[in-house]
Design a protein around this motif. Structure first.
Motif, PDB file in Angstrom:
ATOM      1  N   ASN A 114      -0.135   0.197  -5.143  1.00  0.00           N
ATOM      2  CA  ASN A 114       0.163   1.310  -6.037  1.00  0.00           C
ATOM      3  C   ASN A 114      -0.054   2.652  -5.343  1.00  0.00           C
ATOM      4  OD1 ASN A 114       1.078   2.019  -8.698  1.00  0.00           O
ATOM      5  ND2 ASN A 114      -0.988   2.801  -9.077  1.00  0.00           N
ATOM      6  N   SER A 115      -0.968   2.693  -4.382  1.00  0.00           N
ATOM      7  CA  SER A 115      -1.224   3.951  -3.668  1.00  0.00           C
ATOM      8  C   SER A 115      -0.011   4.409  -2.865  1.00  0.00           C
ATOM      9  CB  SER A 115      -2.434   3.795  -2.746  1.00  0.00           C
ATOM     10  OG  SER A 115      -2.124   2.940  -1.659  1.00  0.00           O
ATOM     11  N   ASP A 166      -0.262  -7.036 -14.085  1.00  0.00           N
ATOM     12  CA  ASP A 166      -0.249  -5.660 -13.560  1.00  0.00           C
ATOM     13  C   ASP A 166       0.167  -5.642 -12.091  1.00  0.00           C
ATOM     14  OD1 ASP A 166      -1.157  -4.735 -16.019  1.00  0.00           O
ATOM     15  OD2 ASP A 166      -3.255  -4.635 -15.381  1.00  0.00           O
ATOM     16  N   ASP A 219     -11.343  -9.155  -8.958  1.00  0.00           N
ATOM     17  CA  ASP A 219     -11.532  -8.021  -8.038  1.00  0.00           C
ATOM     18  C   ASP A 219     -10.504  -8.040  -6.914  1.00  0.00           C
ATOM     19  OD1 ASP A 219     -13.729  -7.369  -9.603  1.00  0.00           O
ATOM     20  OD2 ASP A 219     -15.199  -8.177  -8.172  1.00  0.00           O
ATOM     21  N   VAL A 243       3.454  -3.785 -10.236  1.00  0.00           N
ATOM     22  CA  VAL A 243       3.355  -2.881  -9.082  1.00  0.00           C
ATOM     23  C   VAL A 243       4.195  -3.410  -7.921  1.00  0.00           C
ATOM     24  CG1 VAL A 243       1.755  -2.033  -7.306  1.00  0.00           C
ATOM     25  CG2 VAL A 243       1.133  -1.882  -9.725  1.00  0.00           C
ATOM     26  N   GLU A 294      -7.333  -6.639  -8.228  1.00  0.00           N
ATOM     27  CA  GLU A 294      -7.447  -5.182  -8.388  1.00  0.00           C
ATOM     28  C   GLU A 294      -7.309  -4.466  -7.048  1.00  0.00           C
ATOM     29  OE1 GLU A 294     -11.096  -4.464 -10.496  1.00  0.00           O
ATOM     30  OE2 GLU A 294     -10.236  -5.125 -12.420  1.00  0.00           O
ATOM     31  N   ALA A 295      -7.858  -5.049  -5.999  1.00  0.00           N
ATOM     32  CA  ALA A 295      -7.729  -4.449  -4.666  1.00  0.00           C
ATOM     33  C   ALA A 295      -6.268  -4.424  -4.227  1.00  0.00           C
ATOM     34  CB  ALA A 295      -8.579  -5.212  -3.654  1.00  0.00           C
ATOM     35  N   ILE A 347      -3.652  -4.372  -6.272  1.00  0.00           N
ATOM     36  CA  ILE A 347      -2.986  -3.373  -7.118  1.00  0.00           C
ATOM     37  C   ILE A 347      -3.211  -1.981  -6.533  1.00  0.00           C
ATOM     38  CG2 ILE A 347      -3.008  -2.238  -9.378  1.00  0.00           C
ATOM     39  CD1 ILE A 347      -3.778  -5.043 -10.546  1.00  0.00           C
ATOM     40  N   ASP A 348      -4.458  -1.659  -6.208  1.00  0.00           N
ATOM     41  CA  ASP A 348      -4.779  -0.337  -5.659  1.00  0.00           C
ATOM     42  C   ASP A 348      -4.060  -0.102  -4.336  1.00  0.00           C
ATOM     43  OD1 ASP A 348      -6.419   0.064  -7.851  1.00  0.00           O
ATOM     44  OD2 ASP A 348      -8.268  -0.406  -6.769  1.00  0.00           O
ATOM     45  N   GLN A 349      -4.015  -1.121  -3.491  1.00  0.00           N
ATOM     46  CA  GLN A 349      -3.373  -0.993  -2.183  1.00  0.00           C
ATOM     47  C   GLN A 349      -1.896  -0.657  -2.316  1.00  0.00           C
ATOM     48  OE1 GLN A 349      -3.574  -4.577   0.213  1.00  0.00           O
ATOM     49  NE2 GLN A 349      -1.787  -3.961   1.398  1.00  0.00           N
ATOM     50  N   ARG A 369      -4.686  -8.841 -14.954  1.00  0.00           N
ATOM     51  CA  ARG A 369      -4.496  -8.159 -13.676  1.00  0.00           C
ATOM     52  C   ARG A 369      -3.307  -8.707 -12.902  1.00  0.00           C
ATOM     53  NH1 ARG A 369      -8.232  -7.003 -16.093  1.00  0.00           N
ATOM     54  NH2 ARG A 369     -10.025  -5.730 -15.536  1.00  0.00           N
TER      55      ARG A 369
END
Length: 194
Positions: free
Chosen positions: A109-110, A167, A99, A171, A102-103, A105-107, A164
């Motif tokens: 990638n945004s 990934d 997790d 990124v 993933e956080a 990656i989201d941070q 992850r």
């Protein structure tokens, strides 16, 4: 030294592996080319690449404040992952570690535009280091899958962690390339069906 003090490695060579075998954490002897040992070795190699990347980020000044702490955390988890692989029946990497990736990656990638083309490793030395970690993480993932496919028990979060991690490195490679020199877009050659 008290009885509670853990044993420390005081002798580097033991000669116990001279016949091509080594011991896992639970005491089982396996060949050094056993699937589990291949996975452990690849995770160790990945951790070395991560150390090189961390030094590149530390020395490079670019985005050090955003990247250094997360990368150091990942390096510690990579050592944990090697330990988990060396001790069948134990779990160290948990869903919370997945997790966390993933956080991240989201941070990051945004802040990137959508990917509309394949990219090549390049753009800057730092970006290339992220790509190296990405590719070795994918190889570690494949070695862990091969270990599972050889009938060895592998905890699900461990496998997810390496998926992850790769990934995330992709990124971050894009993120760094856009900060340091620009992404290198793949230019397709002419092709024809034969």
């Amino acid at each position: 030294m008290s009885e509670d003090t853990p044993n420390r490695l005081t002798k580097i060579y033991t000669r116990t592996g001279d016949k091509g075998e080594t011991s896992l954490g639970e005491g089982r002897r396996v060949p050094k080319d056993h699937a589990r040992m291949e996975a452990i070795g690849t995770v160790d190699e990945l951790n070395c690449w991560m150390g090189l990347l961390i030094n590149e980020v530390r020395d490079g000044q670019i985005l050090r404040h955003k990247l250094l702490d997360p990368l150091l955390e990942i390096q510690h988890r990579l050592f944990d992952a090697g330990g988990e692989l060396a001790m069948p029946g134990w779990q160290i990497i948990k869903q919370e570690h997945v997790d966390s990736l993933e956080a991240l990656i989201d941070q990051f990638n945004s802040e990137l535009p959508p990917l509309e083309n394949f990219i090549l490793p390049g753009g800057s030395s730092q970006a290339c280091h992220f790509h190296m970690v990405r590719t070795v993480a994918r190889r570690a993932e494949r070695r862990i899958i091969a270990t599972r496919n050889a009938g060895e028990e592998i905890n699900a979060p461990l496998l997810s962690y390496f998926n992850r991690l790769s990934d995330l490195m992709f990124v971050l490679a894009r993120y760094i390339a856009r900060q340091t020199g620009g992404e290198v877009l793949w230019q397709q050659s002419d092709r024809e069906k034969v």
